[in-house]
Design a protein around this motif. Structure first.
Motif, PDB file in Angstrom:
ATOM      1  N   THR A 266      43.373   1.359  14.589  1.00 37.11           N
ATOM      2  CA  THR A 266      43.140   0.167  13.700  1.00 37.11           C
ATOM      3  C   THR A 266      41.753   0.181  13.005  1.00 37.11           C
ATOM      4  OG1 THR A 266      42.053  -0.888  15.550  1.00 37.11           O
ATOM      5  CG2 THR A 266      44.614  -1.227  15.296  1.00 37.11           C
ATOM      6  N   SER A 267      40.965   0.927  13.390  1.00 34.53           N
ATOM      7  CA  SER A 267      39.513   1.258  12.761  1.00 34.53           C
ATOM      8  C   SER A 267      39.830   2.436  11.646  1.00 34.53           C
ATOM      9  CB  SER A 267      38.571   1.475  13.560  1.00 34.53           C
ATOM     10  OG  SER A 267      38.714   2.509  14.483  1.00 34.53           O
TER      11      SER A 267
ATOM     12  N   THR B 158      46.785  -0.168  22.230  1.00 34.38           N
ATOM     13  CA  THR B 158      47.634  -0.968  21.014  1.00 34.38           C
ATOM     14  C   THR B 158      46.774  -1.994  20.345  1.00 34.38           C
ATOM     15  OG1 THR B 158      49.752  -0.429  22.304  1.00 34.38           O
ATOM     16  CG2 THR B 158      49.629  -2.302  20.623  1.00 34.38           C
ATOM     17  N   CYS B 159      45.904  -2.748  21.169  1.00 35.34           N
ATOM     18  CA  CYS B 159      45.148  -3.799  20.672  1.00 35.34           C
ATOM     19  C   CYS B 159      43.657  -3.401  20.370  1.00 35.34           C
ATOM     20  CB  CYS B 159      44.849  -4.755  21.834  1.00 35.34           C
ATOM     21  SG  CYS B 159      43.891  -4.378  23.225  1.00 35.34           S
ATOM     22  N   GLN B 160      43.279  -2.025  20.272  1.00 32.44           N
ATOM     23  CA  GLN B 160      42.123  -1.679  19.576  1.00 32.44           C
ATOM     24  C   GLN B 160      41.899  -2.132  18.166  1.00 32.44           C
ATOM     25  OE1 GLN B 160      41.674   2.718  19.527  1.00 32.44           O
ATOM     26  NE2 GLN B 160      39.757   2.637  18.341  1.00 32.44           N
ATOM     27  N   GLN B 161      40.681  -2.760  18.148  1.00 31.52           N
ATOM     28  CA  GLN B 161      40.110  -3.416  17.011  1.00 31.52           C
ATOM     29  C   GLN B 161      38.777  -2.892  16.479  1.00 31.52           C
ATOM     30  OE1 GLN B 161      42.182  -5.174  14.988  1.00 31.52           O
ATOM     31  NE2 GLN B 161      43.976  -5.275  16.536  1.00 31.52           N
ATOM     32  N   ARG B 162      38.479  -2.902  15.141  1.00 30.27           N
ATOM     33  CA  ARG B 162      37.206  -2.368  14.839  1.00 30.27           C
ATOM     34  C   ARG B 162      36.308  -3.531  14.685  1.00 30.27           C
ATOM     35  NH1 ARG B 162      35.926  -0.972   8.596  1.00 30.27           N
ATOM     36  NH2 ARG B 162      33.832  -0.258   8.775  1.00 30.27           N
ATOM     37  N   VAL B 163      34.968  -3.214  15.228  1.00 32.41           N
ATOM     38  CA  VAL B 163      34.147  -4.352  15.645  1.00 32.41           C
ATOM     39  C   VAL B 163      32.955  -4.076  14.474  1.00 32.41           C
ATOM     40  CG1 VAL B 163      32.263  -5.218  17.011  1.00 32.41           C
ATOM     41  CG2 VAL B 163      34.293  -4.308  18.023  1.00 32.41           C
ATOM     42  N   LEU B 164      32.844  -5.129  13.521  1.00 36.11           N
ATOM     43  CA  LEU B 164      31.638  -5.048  12.658  1.00 36.11           C
ATOM     44  C   LEU B 164      30.200  -5.421  12.997  1.00 36.11           C
ATOM     45  CD1 LEU B 164      34.099  -6.845   9.730  1.00 36.11           C
ATOM     46  CD2 LEU B 164      33.784  -4.529  10.251  1.00 36.11           C
ATOM     47  N   ALA B 165      30.074  -6.364  13.783  1.00 34.23           N
ATOM     48  CA  ALA B 165      28.835  -6.747  14.421  1.00 34.23           C
ATOM     49  C   ALA B 165      28.986  -7.365  15.875  1.00 34.23           C
ATOM     50  CB  ALA B 165      28.394  -7.673  13.389  1.00 34.23           C
TER      51      ALA B 165
ATOM     52  N   ARG C 118      33.662   3.991  20.825  1.00 33.83           N
ATOM     53  CA  ARG C 118      32.939   2.849  21.571  1.00 33.83           C
ATOM     54  C   ARG C 118      31.975   2.073  20.665  1.00 33.83           C
ATOM     55  NH1 ARG C 118      34.024   2.118  26.925  1.00 33.83           N
ATOM     56  NH2 ARG C 118      35.270   3.382  27.856  1.00 33.83           N
ATOM     57  N   GLU C 119      31.581   3.230  19.633  1.00 32.24           N
ATOM     58  CA  GLU C 119      30.309   2.575  18.545  1.00 32.24           C
ATOM     59  C   GLU C 119      30.887   1.442  17.747  1.00 32.24           C
ATOM     60  OE1 GLU C 119      29.047   5.921  16.492  1.00 32.24           O
ATOM     61  OE2 GLU C 119      28.310   7.027  18.303  1.00 32.24           O
TER      62      GLU C 119
END
Length: 351
Positions: free
Chosen positions: A40-41, A309-316, A331-332
């Motif tokens: 997803t990222s 399946t639920c992996q999402q990109r973290v912006l902050a 993990r970053e």
């Protein structure tokens, strides 16, 4: 089947600890294993393959073996697992337990979990020879590292990733031994093959209905220094192995349950940047559950931090990772929102 005895009745320190006796070796939902993350990222994901279920057989009480056939299949090494998409759309992960040199088939085995979430029951009741099934992988988070000596501990269906390791250890000429334990001999898959590979001098079999619980201290009494220890099984077994691990030995495990909720978890906010919404995640609620109230089509499957399946990109925001799947680089800036949380009061997701 006899009930689990207490530590006092099992000669104290020579056997598993009381904490490790909470569940029977084969009763724990050992599978599915960790799986491939969804990109997803923007990261590339392993190519999907469509294979034919050429053979399905019951190889022990409550255990079926699947042979999935194709051509020039991607190579794999002992410890690898495969992501299998079931006809219902459920995604589950299973260890490869066949021959890595065979590029025409992948071999899996799974135990029926009566009180599970439906994946194992679908495998046991719905899959038939001739069906076409989609898979991704293989991926390996439990790789066998080079060592002069090995100790293998397998509990029930936990033998599946260990079996190819035995063949590799034998071929390498290393010093090795294995403890294989289960509810009964009839419930222990691949027992005949393990006995053939290991022989009586390297193998200890402990069937609960015959001998109670395994004597781990005896197993490690004369282990070579700096041996590599590989353990697959339910959480209590892995905890018990860690408690008696000799100094200098390295323990390698793969955990099949999600990180438990932590006392003192607090509520926090999650901004869904692309959607222009903000949700509050309660102290006893997952990010996934909170997000799906606003975005009900958010993809998920295992809800235990295994399948990705639920992996999402973290912006902050700072992430409290509670999965066993993501590697350090992932993990970053990404998280599995079914189990992981925020370390601070806010996260921003690319949703």
């Amino acid at each position: 089947m006899p009930r689990l005895r207490t530590v006092a009745a099992l000669a104290g320190a020579a056997l598993l600890t009381r904490r490790a006796l909470r569940r029977r070796i084969d009763r724990s939902p050992l599978w599915p294993l960790p799986a491939l993350p969804v990109p997803t990222s923007g990261r590339p994901r392993a190519r999907a393959l469509t294979l034919t279920l050429g053979r399905r057989a019951e190889i022990a009480e409550g255990v079926v073996q699947l042979s999935l056939y194709g051509q020039d299949l991607p190579a794999w090494e002992p410890g690898a697992h495969l992501e299998l998409t079931l006809p219902s759309g459920l995604v589950r992960q299973y260890s490869l337990c066949g021959d890595p040199a065979d590029t025409s088939a992948y071999t899996l085995a799974t135990r029926l979990v009566e009180d599970g979430r439906g994946g194992s029951r679908e495998v046991h009741e719905e899959l038939r020879e001739g069906m076409r099934l989609r898979v991704r992988g293989p991926r390996n988070r439990f790789a066998l590292k080079s060592s002069h000596a090995y100790v293998f501990v397998a509990g029930g269906i936990g033998i599946t990733p260990v079996l190819p390791m035995l063949r590799a250890a034998e071929a390498s000429g290393a010093d090795w031994r294995i403890l294989y334990c289960g509810r009964s001999r009839a419930s222990m898959p691949f027992l005949d093959e393990v006995e053939k590979i290991a022989g009586p001098e390297r193998l200890t079999v402990t069937a609960e209905d015959e001998a109670g619980l395994p004597d781990l201290r005896a197993l490690f009494a004369d282990v070579p220094q700096a041996a590599a220890v590989y353990c697959c099984g339910p959480e209590p077994l892995m905890d018990a192995v860690a408690e008696v691990l000799p100094a200098g030995c390295t323990l390698h495990t793969e955990r099949f349950t999600a990180a438990a909720a932590v006392a003192g978890d607090e509520a926090f906010e999650v901004e869904l940047r692309r959607s222009g919404r903000t949700v509050t995640v309660a102290a006893d609620e997952s990010v996934l559950a909170a997000v799906r109230k606003e975005l009900p089509n958010t993809a998920y499957s295992c809800e235990q931090g295994f399948c990705g399946t639920c992996q999402q990109r973290v912006l902050a925001g700072e992430i409290d990772h509670r999965d066993e799947l993501l590697v350090d680089g992932e993990r970053e800036d990404s998280m599995l929102i079914c189990v992981s949380r925020a370390k601070g009061g806010r996260l921003v997701l690319d949703l």
